[in-house]
Design an enzyme around this catalytic site. Sequence first.
Site, short mmCIF file in Angstrom:
data_model
loop_
_atom_site.label_atom_id
_atom_site.label_comp_id
_atom_site.label_asym_id
_atom_site.label_seq_id
_atom_site.Cartn_x
_atom_site.Cartn_y
_atom_site.Cartn_z
N TYR A 156 -9.78 -0.72 2.37
CA TYR A 156 -9.29 -0.71 3.75
C TYR A 156 -8.98 0.69 4.24
O TYR A 156 -8.60 1.55 3.48
CB TYR A 156 -7.98 -1.50 3.83
N ASP B 219 0.80 -1.22 0.00
CA ASP B 219 0.00 0.00 0.00
C ASP B 219 0.84 1.28 0.00
O ASP B 219 0.43 2.28 -0.56
CB ASP B 219 -0.98 -0.01 1.17
CU LIG Z 1 -7.46 -7.62 7.11
#
Ligand SMILES: [Cu+2]
Length: 697
Positions: A399, A315
């Site tokens: 996320y 990320d």
């Molecule tokens: Cu997770």
Amino acid sequence: MVLERLHQMSSHLTGQPVQHHPFDPLTTEEIAAAVAIVRREDSALHFNAVSLWEPRKEDMMKYLASPETVPKPHRVADVVCIGRGSKVYDGLVDLTEGRVMRWELTEGVQPLITMEDLQIVETVAREDPKVIEQCGILGIPPQDMHKVYCDPWTIGYDERFGSGVRLQQALMYYRPHPDDSQYTYPLDFCPIYNSDTREIVHIDVPKTRRPLNRAPPINYHAEAIKAEGGCRKDLKPINITQPEGVSFTLEGRTLKWQNWNVHIGFNYREGIVLSNVTFNDKGSVRPVFWRMSLAEMVVPYGNPEHPHQRKHAFDLGEYGGGYMTNSLALSCDCKGAIHYMDAAFVNKAGEPQTIKNAICLHEEDAGILFKHTDFRDDSCTVTRGRKMIISHVFTAANYEYCVYWILHQDGVIQLEVKLTGILNTYALAPGESAAPWGTEVYPGVNAHNHQHLFCLRVDPNIDGPSNTIFQVDATQGEGEPGSEQNPYGNAFYAKKTKLETMSTGMSDYNGATSRTWEMANTNKLNTYSQKPVAYKLVSREVPSLLPKEGSLVWKRAGFARHAVHVTKYDDEQLHPAGRHVPQTSGEPSQGIPAWIAADPDGSLDNTDVVLWHTFGLTHFPSPEDYPIMPAEPMTVLLRPRNFFTSNPALDVPPSYSSTPSQVAAGKSGIRGVVDSLSRLAFGGKQEKGPSNDCGCK
Ligand SMILES: [Cu+2]
Ligand SMILES: *[C@@H]1O[C@H](CO)[C@@H](O)[C@H](O)[C@H]1NC(C)=O
Ligand SMILES: *[C@@H]1O[C@H](CO)[C@@H](O)[C@H](O)[C@H]1NC(C)=O
């Protein structure tokens, strides 16, 4: 003193006095200036990143040692550009001199994918005839293509396409209504998008098709909860007030709080960077850390079916923790009296962009700092702690990662990461089981097993840059019961193993030995313990990398092979999976393994070293994680050990303190601290304690 000098400096760019600390991120003006200088050479470039090239440590040290004679390090921009035909340029622009310092065409790499790169894919996918055809097969008619969404990820690496073409993989979803969570309606195929030609170049279609999920939507926003009967009503307000203001001060971006002094930087990649961390130990300002950041992460997924092996997001390296950071302006991410800092970036067109309120600074109550009651007479001292939190939150597609750098009054620094947001989901065919590689978290929704592995970069400066790293294990004494050296068999001690060289300077986690790692200055011993002054890394959520040796993730995420790597300091070594991460094959592995291979015998003893720590968690999803995950916290502590000669927080004012003689004399020490609210909560009927009741039982 240094800051004063900085205040007096004036910039040739704006003619205005500036207050740049050498570690301050580039301002919007500096970004614009760097772009203008690059444009003089080539006006057709797109900008991927324009960010502070931090002063070389040696130059910085020399300058600090004698700022009168040594010139101040120049402000330099680190620039990544993409030109025609996917050509990647890496450059440095000296802003002080207004010239390009270095400019290179870098072959065979792909710079990270920006938000702008991501946003185009959905539009293209909706119009692509082959995508429309695939949607049709799953039961979505062409007139409903506006209900089709995608989360475009970098492709990671796919050997069929290599690294030469800039590619993204589109994880496909459907929303029956614009307000419905798309993660309940994953589509089973995966288009591959070429960023240069702006077209879908391939679609990966699974052998067994999985039709569109027919389950009713499940959502988490307030409207949805209202429809389900509304929010719970039994919560009374908690007000957090600081009637006299906060206890920290900021000079530019240098934070001063409770003996701490920290410079707060920010960049597109790592997000928050803490530099020059010092602690004022009774008047002596002691260096602790030169630089700390979350430097990389990888999220490998554990489903063996093609093409899910490609799902392993870096990320930070592939998208940028700074680029994805939230503006905290509108929400309630921090509570209390808050100070914010903005973040400045460049966009593709070369224009400076600002994310307002990217960093939040605030204090929180931290519960008991220390306490003791003398059981003989109930004389008692209890001191409440306070913590200083420097935080940002970034959204990586589905996320959310909330990053909290926390300073404590007792010399501890804590990094807390909270994971929330939404699970990455995949389709399930009717009757298909998600086990063992995933969990059916909602009818028709398969959430795959995955790990979140974060890489913390710590450049220790424990009373100076020459440090040594030790692995510390709780170890049983030699000898069986009855033996001379361990007659009762009860002996144990802290076994320290020095991490000596680059090729041996790595270590795995061992919970059974309470393993920690000490960053020590062996040149300086604690007066009492005669042990080197040190900071200890205490981290207890340290799973090993589950993808096997030789797998794609193992090759690409070399940093994740061990809990700790130690390397010799090098200004260029900031990115543990490499400078440009998308589409690296891992052959050879970039970042830490490459640095070690280049200097296997390099000594790590009593020199300037960097500690890389990979920690995180293995996530087996469950229905409680859906439709949105309650935040899961993870913590890493950096604790002073043999650094101070006593508890460094003894002078924090106690909430209550009485001595045995005060109790004997019928005085209760500091008054006015009896907790009246908790008595009220139970009807105000509780007896008030005797006058010498310390109020803390
Ligand atoms: Cu997770
Ligand atoms: C607590 O905060 C709320 C909302 O900000 C405010 O309306 C209320 O007056 C506050 N109460 C007290 C006791 O300060
Ligand atoms: C680091 O902090 C100390 C004081 O805390 C200061 O004297 C020194 O100049 C700082 N160095 C840098 C590079 O900011």
